[in-house]
Design an enzyme around this catalytic site. Structure first.
Site, PDB file in Angstrom:
ATOM      1  N   ARG A 107      12.724  56.182 -95.520  1.00  0.00           N
ATOM      2  CA  ARG A 107      11.374  56.584 -95.876  1.00  0.00           C
ATOM      3  C   ARG A 107      10.749  57.303 -94.692  1.00  0.00           C
ATOM      4  O   ARG A 107      10.724  56.772 -93.591  1.00  0.00           O
ATOM      5  CB  ARG A 107      10.575  55.313 -96.188  1.00  0.00           C
ATOM      6  CG  ARG A 107       9.550  55.484 -97.242  1.00  0.00           C
ATOM      7  CD  ARG A 107       9.031  54.152 -97.689  1.00  0.00           C
ATOM      8  NE  ARG A 107       8.405  53.374 -96.631  1.00  0.00           N
ATOM      9  CZ  ARG A 107       7.368  52.574 -96.822  1.00  0.00           C
ATOM     10  NH1 ARG A 107       6.840  52.466 -98.016  1.00  0.00           N
ATOM     11  NH2 ARG A 107       6.871  51.873 -95.844  1.00  0.00           N
ATOM     12  N   THR A 111       5.053  60.840 -94.620  1.00  0.00           N
ATOM     13  CA  THR A 111       4.822  61.235 -96.020  1.00  0.00           C
ATOM     14  C   THR A 111       5.109  60.087 -96.987  1.00  0.00           C
ATOM     15  O   THR A 111       4.736  60.152 -98.157  1.00  0.00           O
ATOM     16  CB  THR A 111       5.747  62.408 -96.407  1.00  0.00           C
ATOM     17  OG1 THR A 111       7.105  61.929 -96.320  1.00  0.00           O
ATOM     18  CG2 THR A 111       5.573  63.591 -95.458  1.00  0.00           C
ATOM     19  N   ASP A 203       9.207  44.699 -92.334  1.00  0.00           N
ATOM     20  CA  ASP A 203      10.251  45.719 -92.518  1.00  0.00           C
ATOM     21  C   ASP A 203      11.594  45.025 -92.749  1.00  0.00           C
ATOM     22  O   ASP A 203      12.159  44.425 -91.834  1.00  0.00           O
ATOM     23  CB  ASP A 203      10.321  46.623 -91.275  1.00  0.00           C
ATOM     24  CG  ASP A 203      11.260  47.794 -91.484  1.00  0.00           C
ATOM     25  OD1 ASP A 203      12.437  47.569 -91.860  1.00  0.00           O
ATOM     26  OD2 ASP A 203      10.830  48.943 -91.310  1.00  0.00           O
ATOM     27  N   ASP A 206      14.639  46.131 -90.483  1.00  0.00           N
ATOM     28  CA  ASP A 206      14.523  45.637 -89.098  1.00  0.00           C
ATOM     29  C   ASP A 206      14.743  44.130 -89.022  1.00  0.00           C
ATOM     30  O   ASP A 206      15.385  43.633 -88.099  1.00  0.00           O
ATOM     31  CB  ASP A 206      13.140  45.979 -88.525  1.00  0.00           C
ATOM     32  CG  ASP A 206      13.033  47.451 -88.148  1.00  0.00           C
ATOM     33  OD1 ASP A 206      14.088  48.098 -87.997  1.00  0.00           O
ATOM     34  OD2 ASP A 206      11.895  47.946 -88.027  1.00  0.00           O
TER      35      ASP A 206
HETATM   36  C1  PRP Z   1      12.689  50.251 -96.883  1.00  0.00           C
HETATM   37  C2  PRP Z   1      13.289  49.478 -98.040  1.00  0.00           C
HETATM   38  C3  PRP Z   1      13.314  50.519 -99.137  1.00  0.00           C
HETATM   39  C4  PRP Z   1      12.069  51.316 -98.861  1.00  0.00           C
HETATM   40  C5  PRP Z   1      11.007  50.856 -99.828  1.00  0.00           C
HETATM   41  O1  PRP Z   1      13.645  51.047 -96.292  1.00  0.00           O
HETATM   42  O2  PRP Z   1      14.544  48.915 -97.751  1.00  0.00           O
HETATM   43  O3  PRP Z   1      14.468  51.321 -99.126  1.00  0.00           O
HETATM   44  O4  PRP Z   1      11.662  51.017 -97.520  1.00  0.00           O
HETATM   45  O5  PRP Z   1       9.874  51.649 -99.728  1.00  0.00           O
HETATM   46  P1  PRP Z   1       9.382  52.598-100.895  1.00  0.00           P
HETATM   47  O6  PRP Z   1       9.443  51.814-102.160  1.00  0.00           O
HETATM   48  O7  PRP Z   1       7.972  52.944-100.497  1.00  0.00           O
HETATM   49  O8  PRP Z   1      10.262  53.821-100.934  1.00  0.00           O
HETATM   50  P2  PRP Z   1      13.345  51.921 -94.984  1.00  0.00           P
HETATM   51  O9  PRP Z   1      12.928  53.293 -95.395  1.00  0.00           O
HETATM   52  O10 PRP Z   1      12.395  51.175 -94.086  1.00  0.00           O
HETATM   53  O11 PRP Z   1      14.768  52.069 -94.323  1.00  0.00           O
HETATM   54  P3  PRP Z   1      15.708  50.970 -93.628  1.00  0.00           P
HETATM   55  O12 PRP Z   1      16.281  50.098 -94.719  1.00  0.00           O
HETATM   56  O13 PRP Z   1      16.767  51.795 -92.985  1.00  0.00           O
HETATM   57  O14 PRP Z   1      14.892  50.184 -92.638  1.00  0.00           O
HETATM   58  N1  URA Z   2       9.792  48.755 -96.680  1.00  0.00           N
HETATM   59  C1  URA Z   2       9.880  47.540 -96.072  1.00  0.00           C
HETATM   60  O1  URA Z   2      10.902  47.221 -95.439  1.00  0.00           O
HETATM   61  N2  URA Z   2       8.842  46.697 -96.190  1.00  0.00           N
HETATM   62  C2  URA Z   2       7.724  47.010 -96.874  1.00  0.00           C
HETATM   63  O2  URA Z   2       6.797  46.174 -96.940  1.00  0.00           O
HETATM   64  C3  URA Z   2       7.646  48.263 -97.482  1.00  0.00           C
HETATM   65  C4  URA Z   2       8.700  49.120 -97.383  1.00  0.00           C
END
Ligand code: PRP
Ligand code: URA
Length: 212
Positions: A107, A111, A203, A206
């Site tokens: 994400r 944006t 997150d 993380d």
């Molecule tokens: C997180 C989560 C989803 C996304 C959800 O991933 O695992 O994929 O955010 O958010 P959304 O519904 O608003 O799209 P992130 O982009 O943080 O990546 P990561 O798993 O690599 O930390």
């Molecule tokens: N992605 C995450 O990992 N946590 C949230 O709360 C939203 C998006």
């Protein structure tokens, strides 16, 4: 709290509620976090598998022949990288012969739109039952994009599993992909101004991988 969103199935189970609480706790370390994600994934996976089609197969018991069953369709589990990886082992516990595809989406924190960086799944997705897994359904942008990628590659039978869902994400998926059932372990209140789920668990990527 409203739980009657179209196509959203809240998996209510005492062990799920217990483990979601472990995940929400900011003091939970990543080893404990991963273990709770796996346990919840087993229970959500079992719920999602109630929809699977069976084919009959003869089986010989030590006493006589009888009718048994095999899954009619191959299953592919597709985690959205990174955080979705934490859910794969739980699903494999109950569907050990499933294939595993991968979709890399991140994400954009400005944006909030998902950016694709990796894609690998079996070729003949049309014959598979696809379980897309990602712990967080926030704006729904990542899950919706992942489902579009899967459909573009032929997937016709997709269900989505998350741990924590926000109403905004459920609405987006229902609008973009009304054919996809969503299974979640918790339905939370709302998103904050940065797109994080409240009360949420922070997150998920993380916390799973200790990259805070
Ligand atoms: C997180 C989560 C989803 C996304 C959800 O991933 O695992 O994929 O955010 O958010 P959304 O519904 O608003 O799209 P992130 O982009 O943080 O990546 P990561 O798993 O690599 O930390
Ligand atoms: N992605 C995450 O990992 N946590 C949230 O709360 C939203 C998006």
């Amino acid at each position: 709290m409203r739980t009657d969103y179209k196509n959203f199935f809240l998996v209510e189970h005492p062990l799920v509620k217990r483990d979601i609480t472990v995940l929400r706790d900011k003091h939970t370390d990543c080893e404990t976090f991963r273990a709770s994600v796996s346990r919840i994934s087993i229970i959500i996976g079992a719920k999602m598998c109630e929809d699977l089609n069976l084919a009959e197969k003869g089986v010989e018991t030590p006493l006589e022949e009888t009718i048994g069953y095999v899954l009619a369709n191959e299953v592919v589990i597709v985690p959205v990288l990174r955080a979705g990886l934490g859910m794969v082992n739980g699903f494999l516990e109950i569907i050990p012969d499933a294939k595993v595809g991968h979709i890399g989406l991140e994400r954009d924190e400005e944006t909030l739109k998902p950016v694709e960086y990796y894609y690998k799944t079996p070729a003949n997705l049309d014959t598979h039952k696809v379980f897309l897994v990602d712990p967080m359904l926030a704006t729904g942008g990542s899950a919706s994009a992942a489902i579009s990628f899967l459909k573009k590659r032929g997937a016709e039978n997709i269900s989505f599993a998350c741990l924590v869902a926000a109403p905004e994400g459920i609405k987006k998926l229902n609008e973009d992909h009304p054919d996809v059932k969503i299974f979640g372990a918790a339905l939370d209140r709302e998103l904050n101004e940065k797109g994080y789920i409240l009360p949420g668990l922070g997150d998920a990527g993380d916390r799973t991988f200790g990259t805070l």
